[in-house]
Design an enzyme around this catalytic site. Sequence first.
Site, PDB file in Angstrom:
ATOM      1  N   ASP A   9       7.104   5.281  -2.803  1.00 57.94           N
ATOM      2  CA  ASP A   9       5.880   4.564  -3.186  1.00 57.94           C
ATOM      3  C   ASP A   9       6.123   3.951  -4.560  1.00 57.94           C
ATOM      4  O   ASP A   9       7.076   4.311  -5.255  1.00 57.94           O
ATOM      5  CB  ASP A   9       4.704   5.557  -3.244  1.00 57.94           C
ATOM      6  CG  ASP A   9       3.420   4.900  -3.726  1.00 57.94           C
ATOM      7  OD1 ASP A   9       3.121   3.784  -3.262  1.00 57.94           O
ATOM      8  OD2 ASP A   9       2.727   5.482  -4.576  1.00 57.94           O
ATOM      9  N   SER A  10       5.229   3.060  -4.947  1.00 54.93           N
ATOM     10  CA  SER A  10       5.305   2.472  -6.280  1.00 54.93           C
ATOM     11  C   SER A  10       5.109   3.544  -7.357  1.00 54.93           C
ATOM     12  O   SER A  10       5.524   3.354  -8.491  1.00 54.93           O
ATOM     13  CB  SER A  10       4.221   1.420  -6.441  1.00 54.93           C
ATOM     14  OG  SER A  10       2.957   1.996  -6.175  1.00 54.93           O
ATOM     15  N   CYS A  72       3.910   3.173   0.649  1.00 53.98           N
ATOM     16  CA  CYS A  72       3.137   2.246  -0.183  1.00 53.98           C
ATOM     17  C   CYS A  72       2.706   1.054   0.674  1.00 53.98           C
ATOM     18  O   CYS A  72       3.536   0.451   1.358  1.00 53.98           O
ATOM     19  CB  CYS A  72       4.046   1.783  -1.323  1.00 53.98           C
ATOM     20  SG  CYS A  72       3.335   0.528  -2.382  1.00 53.98           S
ATOM     21  N   GLU A 153      -6.409   6.829 -10.384  1.00 57.96           N
ATOM     22  CA  GLU A 153      -5.297   7.455 -11.094  1.00 57.96           C
ATOM     23  C   GLU A 153      -5.740   8.084 -12.413  1.00 57.96           C
ATOM     24  O   GLU A 153      -5.206   9.086 -12.860  1.00 57.96           O
ATOM     25  CB  GLU A 153      -4.220   6.410 -11.357  1.00 57.96           C
ATOM     26  CG  GLU A 153      -2.881   7.040 -11.429  1.00 57.96           C
ATOM     27  CD  GLU A 153      -1.833   6.081 -10.925  1.00 57.96           C
ATOM     28  OE1 GLU A 153      -1.035   5.686 -11.749  1.00 57.96           O
ATOM     29  OE2 GLU A 153      -1.847   5.715  -9.738  1.00 57.96           O
ATOM     30  N   CYS A 185      -4.483   1.331   0.891  1.00 59.95           N
ATOM     31  CA  CYS A 185      -3.836   1.639  -0.386  1.00 59.95           C
ATOM     32  C   CYS A 185      -3.699   3.154  -0.468  1.00 59.95           C
ATOM     33  O   CYS A 185      -4.610   3.886  -0.059  1.00 59.95           O
ATOM     34  CB  CYS A 185      -4.696   1.114  -1.539  1.00 59.95           C
ATOM     35  SG  CYS A 185      -4.069   1.574  -3.167  1.00 59.95           S
ATOM     36  N   HIS A 187      -4.008   5.257  -2.728  1.00 60.43           N
ATOM     37  CA  HIS A 187      -4.940   6.036  -3.542  1.00 60.43           C
ATOM     38  C   HIS A 187      -6.307   6.265  -2.883  1.00 60.43           C
ATOM     39  O   HIS A 187      -7.033   7.175  -3.261  1.00 60.43           O
ATOM     40  CB  HIS A 187      -5.200   5.306  -4.865  1.00 60.43           C
ATOM     41  CG  HIS A 187      -4.022   5.219  -5.775  1.00 60.43           C
ATOM     42  ND1 HIS A 187      -2.800   4.731  -5.369  1.00 60.43           N
ATOM     43  CD2 HIS A 187      -3.887   5.546  -7.091  1.00 60.43           C
ATOM     44  CE1 HIS A 187      -1.962   4.760  -6.398  1.00 60.43           C
ATOM     45  NE2 HIS A 187      -2.602   5.254  -7.444  1.00 60.43           N
TER      46      HIS A 187
HETATM   47  N1  DGL Z   1       0.876   2.313  -3.833  1.00 59.82           N
HETATM   48  C1  DGL Z   1       0.186   1.049  -3.908  1.00 59.82           C
HETATM   49  C2  DGL Z   1      -0.291   0.642  -2.506  1.00 59.82           C
HETATM   50  O1  DGL Z   1      -0.480   1.460  -1.620  1.00 59.82           O
HETATM   51  C3  DGL Z   1      -0.977   1.082  -4.866  1.00 59.82           C
HETATM   52  C4  DGL Z   1      -0.608   1.168  -6.314  1.00 59.82           C
HETATM   53  C5  DGL Z   1       0.200  -0.043  -6.805  1.00 59.82           C
HETATM   54  O2  DGL Z   1      -0.362  -1.146  -6.949  1.00 59.82           O
HETATM   55  O3  DGL Z   1       1.372   0.129  -7.058  1.00 59.82           O
HETATM   56  O4  DGL Z   1      -0.505  -0.517  -2.267  1.00 59.82           O
END
Ligand code: DGL
Length: 269
Positions: A9-10, A72, A153, A185, A187
Site C-alpha cells: 500500500d502507499s 491500495c 490517519e 480507499c 482507510h
Molecule cells: N491507500 C490509498 C488508497 O487506497 C489512500 C492513501 C493515499 O492516498 O495514499 O487509495
Amino acid sequence: MQRPIGIFDSGIGGLTVANAIRNVLPNESLIYFGDTAHMPYGDKSEEAIKYYSLKIGKFLQEQGCKAIVIACNTASSLGYQDLKDFLGDDLPILNVIDPVVEFCGRQPNYHKIGVIATKATIKSDVYAQKLNLALPNINVKSFATPLLAPMIEEGFFNNNISKTIINTYLSSSKLKNIDSLILACTHYPLIRNEINEFYKGKVDILNTAEIVADDVKRKLASLNLLNTSTEKPKHQFFVSDKTSAFETSTRLFFGDKINLTLKNIWDKK
Ligand code: DGL
C-alpha cells in the site's frame, strides 16, 4: 504453499486489507510493504504511482512471495496492469478493485452505485469503467473525497469533525439517490459506521477489505497455493519511512501492535 503473501500500500492504511486477509487466512505468513516515504499516492501522478508499484512488486517478488495483493486502491487503479505485465504470469497479482466489481455483479438490487476514493483513483475512472463493462445497466457515480484519508490517519473519526466532513461529502448532489456505496480507499472501513449513520442504513456500504480478503482466499485455493501447514505464521512489516506516528497509527488499521522495519528499496540498482 508455505511462502508468504506479499501485500503493499502507499502507507499503513492497507493494513485494513492485511487484517482482513489474516482473519480469513490465519495460517498464511504476510509480508507487508507500506510506502510511507511517498504517501499519499492519491495526489501523485500516474507515472509516479506506476513506478512505485513496480519497485515494490519487484521487492516482494525477491522476498519469495507466492502472490502479491495490491492493497491500495490508487495503486490498483493505476499500477496494476503495468505490474502484471512486468512480473509475468508466474506470480499471481491481485488488486482491490476486481473482487468488488465481481461482488457488485452478484447483487441484483444495485442500480446506482456510488464510489468514493482519492483524487487519483477517481480521476483514473477505473472503477466506473470496470463496473460499466461488467454491468452494462449500472449507473456509477464517482466522487473524490480527499480529506477523508488524512483525517482518519490523524485519528479523527467518531467525533464532530469527522461527522461534519463526512456529511458534507456525502450530501453532494453527485451521490444523490445511490443504493450502494463502494469505500474505494484503504482507510474508509474505519468510518463505515459513521457513513452508515449518515444514510440511516438505506444505502449498502460495501466492506471492501472483507470482499478482497475472501477473494484472495478463493484465488489461492484455486491455484492450490493455500498454506496447509499448522506452523504459526510469521508476519513482516516494512515501511519506506519510519516515524513513531506511523507505528502508533498501525494499531488503528491492524488492531495489534506491529513492529515496523525501515526498508529503502529505491536506491537499489
Ligand atoms: N491507500 C490509498 C488508497 O487506497 C489512500 C492513501 C493515499 O492516498 O495514499 O487509495
